[in-house]
Design an enzyme around this catalytic site. Structure first.
Site, PDB file in Angstrom:
ATOM      1  N   ASP A   1      36.165 163.965  98.357  1.00 14.31           N
ATOM      2  CA  ASP A   1      34.741 163.693  98.221  1.00 14.31           C
ATOM      3  C   ASP A   1      34.343 162.366  98.867  1.00 14.31           C
ATOM      4  OD1 ASP A   1      34.233 166.072  96.961  1.00 14.31           O
ATOM      5  OD2 ASP A   1      34.286 165.248  94.930  1.00 14.31           O
TER       6      ASP A   1
ATOM      7  N   PHE B   1      28.564 163.142  85.022  1.00 17.01           N
ATOM      8  CA  PHE B   1      29.357 164.007  84.136  1.00 17.01           C
ATOM      9  C   PHE B   1      30.352 163.174  83.327  1.00 17.01           C
ATOM     10  CE2 PHE B   1      33.250 166.535  83.512  1.00 17.01           C
ATOM     11  CZ  PHE B   1      32.746 167.603  82.780  1.00 17.01           C
ATOM     12  N   SER B   2      31.009 162.234  83.990  1.00 13.13           N
ATOM     13  CA  SER B   2      31.982 161.377  83.301  1.00 13.13           C
ATOM     14  C   SER B   2      31.321 160.521  82.230  1.00 13.13           C
ATOM     15  CB  SER B   2      32.692 160.470  84.323  1.00 13.13           C
ATOM     16  OG  SER B   2      33.418 161.231  85.269  1.00 13.13           O
TER      17      SER B   2
END
Length: 295
Positions: free
Chosen positions: A71, A190-191
């Site tokens: 990524d 999200f984390s």
């Protein structure tokens, strides 16, 4: 008219450079002009027909940009592809590779699809970011995944005031806040406890990080919304970070404005599949063996 492609890869990995050479040879054989970023060229040992290009205009005029890596490589390639509206194809050579469209085992087919032109292009929402202090512009940037405002000193809590659409929403004593796109909902947001948002949804996300506040849930707003994050004048300094790649120090009193980006990132889709399947594959979700799936 000659077709052209730009290759961006992770030169620190031997496997990545080997695959980049294979892709370059295949594209050259198909009649493409192949470019690589100048600072990567020496590490790739590519055929002499490959052109090394430097600067932010490296992707100017290309038909497609190929990012070979994880990524991080994809986000670096997006910085070159976005300004010239070039489609971007990610081929995952890393671990999770959530932004990639193809995995390494499908590399040959992916290149063939590019040669044949048998792909579609999706547009992904981005963020435009401005940071100001005392009437002075500190930063003017953008993000595909997220922008974060985080504490600059580990031992001290950060005080932030968040406005949404020009109205004060909440004051947080926290480690920071993340403003994200649906594409970035599976990354930093999200984390930090934020929701997973399907990429087809047009929305903005705001996720507080370790907030000492009663109201500290993640928020999902309209894509037309704007956020203003103000660093309290009496708190410690903060750090602004876009996509984990571009950072600036924010003094107490600085304001960060986040809104929908004027330019999207155009992502190549080779064989479109439901986002549910992507989640299951990338997170190895346990969907096999449940009684409900038995016939």
């Amino acid at each position: 008219m000659m077709r052209s492609a730009l290759l961006v890869t992770h030169t620190g990995r031997r496997q990545s450079t080997q695959h980049a050479r294979a892709v370059a040879r295949d594209l050259l054989a198909a009649g493409f002009e192949v470019r690589v970023v100048a600072e990567e060229a020496a590490d790739l040992d590519l055929p002499e027909e490959v052109t090394a290009v430097a600067g932010p205009t490296a992707a100017d005029g290309v038909e497609i940009v190929l990012a070979l890596g994880g990524d991080g490589t994809f986000l670096r390639a997006a910085e070159l592809a976005r300004p010239v509206k070039a489609p971007l194809l990610g081929i995952n050579l890393g671990k999770v590779g959530f932004l990639a469209e193809a995995e390494i085992e499908h590399l040959d087919q992916a290149v063939q699809d590019v040669v044949n032109g048998t792909y579609t292009v999706d547009e992904r929402l981005t963020l435009d970011i401005r940071a100001e202090y005392d009437g002075r512009l500190i930063a003017d940037s953008w993000a595909l995944n997220e922008v974060s405002v985080e504490k600059g000193q580990r031992a001290q809590m950060l005080e932030l005031l968040v406005d949404v659409d020009g109205r004060p929403l909440a004051r947080y004593g926290c480690d920071g806040v993340v403003c994200a796109t649906p594409t970035g909902s599976t990354a930093y947001a999200f984390s930090a406890g934020g929701p997973v948002v399907w990429p087809e949804v047009e929305a903005l996300l705001l996720v507080p990080i370790s907030a000492h506040a009663l109201f500290s849930k993640p928020l999902v707003t309209a894509p037309t919304s704007s956020f203003v994050v103000t660093v309290d004048p009496y708190t410690s300094f903060a750090v602004l970070c876009c996509d984990g790649r571009r950072t600036w120090d924010l003094p107490p009193g600085a304001k960060v404005t986040v809104e929908r980006g004027q330019l999207p990132v155009r992502l190549v889709r080779l064989s479109p599949r439901p986002f549910t399947d992507v989640l299951v594959a990338k997170f190895a979700l346990p969907v096999e063996g449940w009684r409900g799936n038995r016939r």
